[in-house]
Design an enzyme around this catalytic site. Structure first.
Site, short mmCIF file in Angstrom:
data_model
loop_
_atom_site.label_atom_id
_atom_site.label_comp_id
_atom_site.label_asym_id
_atom_site.label_seq_id
_atom_site.Cartn_x
_atom_site.Cartn_y
_atom_site.Cartn_z
N ASP A 91 -1.08 -6.98 -1.24
CA ASP A 91 -0.55 -8.32 -1.50
C ASP A 91 0.10 -8.83 -0.22
OD1 ASP A 91 -1.26 -8.45 -4.23
OD2 ASP A 91 0.52 -7.31 -4.79
N ASP A 126 -5.91 -12.66 -6.46
CA ASP A 126 -5.06 -13.08 -7.59
C ASP A 126 -5.21 -14.57 -7.84
OD1 ASP A 126 -4.05 -10.47 -7.78
OD2 ASP A 126 -2.33 -10.93 -6.50
#
Length: 179
Positions: A118, A134
């Site tokens: 991330d 995402d």
């Protein structure tokens, strides 16, 4: 169009892999680069994190279950496209987004010891750090929901209109003494 949808999903996976490679190749874990800052207030950073759960760290440490569920969902969605069960372009696009996002994070889980990379860090609100995959998965799922709601509303309107026409025909027939 279904094959174009799968091609779109593959391109999205490529973009996801590229962005994650750029982060992991140029940053150390937990490093942060300020992208947008207004005065002392950080708005957007690129911050390298890893996560072994799903959205908002749900299901942490349950890598096997996340891999299994994601694999089944992706296989089902790909199958629906390949067998042309999804025919309308907006749904094909939505499926492409979910497939691209899901596959991007699945690749991380499988080849990165269960960890997803991330890096998009919005600090204007207290929000989880996330990645391109995402964004794709969430936007695709939201689009599917919106399309389903729109279709349901259209179907209900159609049924009401048909019921209204049926009532009009019954009233007209009764007025003409046809009953």
């Amino acid at each position: 169009m279904q094959y174009i949808g799968l091609l779109i999903a593959a391109v999205l996976v490529g973009i996801d892999r590229l962005t994650k490679w750029l982060v992991t190749s140029n940053m150390e874990l937990k490093d942060s680069i300020h992208v947008i800052q207004i005065g002392d207030r950080e708005i957007l950073n690129i911050t390298y994190y890893t996560n072994d759960g799903a959205a908002f760290s749900k299901f942490e440490g349950q890598t096997a279950m996340l891999i299994a569920v994601t694999s089944v969902v992706l296989a089902a969605m790909i199958g629906l496209l390949l067998f042309k069960k999804v025919k309308r372009t907006p749904f094909i696009i939505a499926f492409s987004l979910v497939i691209g996002g899901g596959a991007g994070n699945l690749i991380d889980r499988i080849f990165n010891d269960g960890l997803v990379i991330d890096f998009i860090d919005f600090r204007i609100i207290n929000f989880a750090v996330f990645n391109f995959a995402d964004i794709c998965a969430v936007c695709g799922a939201a689009l599917i929901l919106l399309l389903l709601v729109r279709d349901e509303i259209a179907e209900r309107r159609k049924k009401r209109a048909e019921a209204g026409k049926s009532e009009e025909n019954t009233e007209t027939a009764a007025e003409n003494g046809e009953n």
